[in-house]
Design an enzyme around this catalytic site. Structure first.
Site, PDB file in Angstrom:
ATOM      1  N   ARG A  21      -3.020 -18.869  38.873  1.00 26.86           N
ATOM      2  CA  ARG A  21      -3.805 -20.104  38.910  1.00 26.86           C
ATOM      3  C   ARG A  21      -4.983 -19.849  39.835  1.00 26.86           C
ATOM      4  O   ARG A  21      -4.819 -19.254  40.901  1.00 26.86           O
ATOM      5  CB  ARG A  21      -2.964 -21.282  39.400  1.00 26.86           C
ATOM      6  CG  ARG A  21      -1.766 -21.573  38.510  1.00 26.86           C
ATOM      7  CD  ARG A  21      -1.088 -22.884  38.854  1.00 26.86           C
ATOM      8  NE  ARG A  21       0.136 -23.061  38.085  1.00 26.86           N
ATOM      9  CZ  ARG A  21       0.187 -23.478  36.823  1.00 26.86           C
ATOM     10  NH1 ARG A  21      -0.955 -23.770  36.191  1.00 26.86           N
ATOM     11  NH2 ARG A  21       1.334 -23.613  36.187  1.00 26.86           N
ATOM     12  N   GLU A  44       0.519 -13.654  33.740  1.00 27.02           N
ATOM     13  CA  GLU A  44       0.499 -14.906  32.976  1.00 27.02           C
ATOM     14  C   GLU A  44      -0.733 -15.702  33.396  1.00 27.02           C
ATOM     15  O   GLU A  44      -0.751 -16.320  34.460  1.00 27.02           O
ATOM     16  CB  GLU A  44       1.765 -15.714  33.245  1.00 27.02           C
ATOM     17  CG  GLU A  44       1.799 -17.066  32.551  1.00 27.02           C
ATOM     18  CD  GLU A  44       2.935 -17.942  33.041  1.00 27.02           C
ATOM     19  OE1 GLU A  44       2.765 -19.180  33.077  1.00 27.02           O
ATOM     20  OE2 GLU A  44       4.012 -17.409  33.392  1.00 27.02           O
ATOM     21  N   THR A  74       1.008 -22.162  30.906  1.00 28.66           N
ATOM     22  CA  THR A  74       0.653 -23.584  30.829  1.00 28.66           C
ATOM     23  C   THR A  74       0.122 -23.901  29.432  1.00 28.66           C
ATOM     24  O   THR A  74      -0.881 -24.610  29.266  1.00 28.66           O
ATOM     25  CB  THR A  74      -0.372 -23.985  31.906  1.00 28.66           C
ATOM     26  OG1 THR A  74      -0.035 -23.366  33.145  1.00 28.66           O
ATOM     27  CG2 THR A  74      -0.355 -25.504  32.118  1.00 28.66           C
ATOM     28  N   LYS A 134      12.343 -20.070  30.250  1.00 29.15           N
ATOM     29  CA  LYS A 134      11.781 -20.242  31.589  1.00 29.15           C
ATOM     30  C   LYS A 134      12.465 -21.424  32.283  1.00 29.15           C
ATOM     31  O   LYS A 134      12.361 -22.559  31.820  1.00 29.15           O
ATOM     32  CB  LYS A 134      10.281 -20.488  31.481  1.00 29.15           C
ATOM     33  CG  LYS A 134       9.595 -20.921  32.764  1.00 29.15           C
ATOM     34  CD  LYS A 134       8.133 -21.198  32.489  1.00 29.15           C
ATOM     35  CE  LYS A 134       7.453 -21.849  33.671  1.00 29.15           C
ATOM     36  NZ  LYS A 134       6.015 -22.110  33.406  1.00 29.15           N
ATOM     37  N   GLY A 163       9.021 -21.854  43.190  1.00 36.69           N
ATOM     38  CA  GLY A 163       9.852 -21.681  44.374  1.00 36.69           C
ATOM     39  C   GLY A 163      10.459 -20.309  44.536  1.00 36.69           C
ATOM     40  O   GLY A 163      11.312 -20.110  45.410  1.00 36.69           O
ATOM     41  N   GLY A 183       4.291 -17.494  41.558  1.00 37.11           N
ATOM     42  CA  GLY A 183       2.985 -18.138  41.613  1.00 37.11           C
ATOM     43  C   GLY A 183       2.384 -18.069  43.000  1.00 37.11           C
ATOM     44  O   GLY A 183       1.913 -17.024  43.438  1.00 37.11           O
TER      45      GLY A 183
END
Length: 214
Positions: A21, A44, A74, A134, A163, A183
């Site tokens: 992101r 990703e 996403t 997922k 997390g 992430g």
């Protein structure tokens, strides 16, 4: 069809999927490069990134398939999935169960990883042809949820996202996860322009997976 299974196996072999992101295209590309440098070659690229398609197209041109396992994240609908595939994505990840998206990916023999938060979601995803399920958001459940899911669904592949840190990666892997999605715990330093730290984090995740599997 063989290529599809090879892609899934390559992701499992790496054991870590970097969920990217970013605020802009340049930052997204730098995060991806930093992750690859640290050994996390499964990227990703999320559609929350401005110009995500352009980033995927650029990465697909910059790196060979041997250097990068490029995916799209996403993905909320089949239309976006098709755009991702045309932009170079070799697998698709969704945050929730979207049966039309799974159908679209299966149509083009592209691995799909739909999000699931319940056993019902997981079963429906599996029956629809999901390659990896997922578990999202992982932080709400913890590693024990993998064992719970694999009780009735031992044949399914599960990957937690949300997390997951280098410190708890081993718990997830030992609980039965085939890979983990990372992430903020991986790419967080990019917000301050510290891409060397992103590379260091990538190495920590890779090492954590290796140790858990040994």
């Amino acid at each position: 069809m063989l290529k599809k299974y090879q892609t899934v196996q390559r992701i499992i072999d790496v054991g870590v999927v970097a969920v990217v992101r970013a605020e802009n295209e340049e930052q997204a590309q730098q995060i991806a490069a930093a992750c690859i440098a640290g050994g996390v070659t499964a990227i990703e690229m999320t559609f929350t990134v401005p110009g995500a398609c352009k980033v995927m197209e650029s990465l697909a041109k910059t790196y060979s398939p041997d250097q990068l396992i490029l995916g799209a994240g996403t993905v909320l609908d089949p239309e976006t999935a098709r755009i991702a595939i045309l932009s170079g994505a070799s697998y698709v990840v969704t945050p929730m169960l979207s049966l039309p998206t799974i159908v679209l990916c299966n149509r083009y023999h592209i691995p799909v990883m739909p999000g699931a938060a319940t056993a019902r979601d997981a079963l429906e995803a599996l029956e629809a042809g999901a390659d990896v399920i997922k578990v999202f958001p992982g932080e709400l459940y913890g590693p024990k949820v993998i064992k719970a899911f694999k009780g009735p669904l031992p044949q399914a592949n599960f990957m937690p996202t949300g997390g997951v840190t280098p410190e708890n990666t081993a718990e997830w892997i030992k609980a039965g996860a085939v890979a983990i999605g990372a992430g903020g715990a991986l790419s967080g330093p990019a917000a301050k322009g510290d891409y060397a730290a992103v590379t260091d984090n990538a190495r920590k995740f890779i090492e954590a997976v290796k140790e858990a599997r040994s």
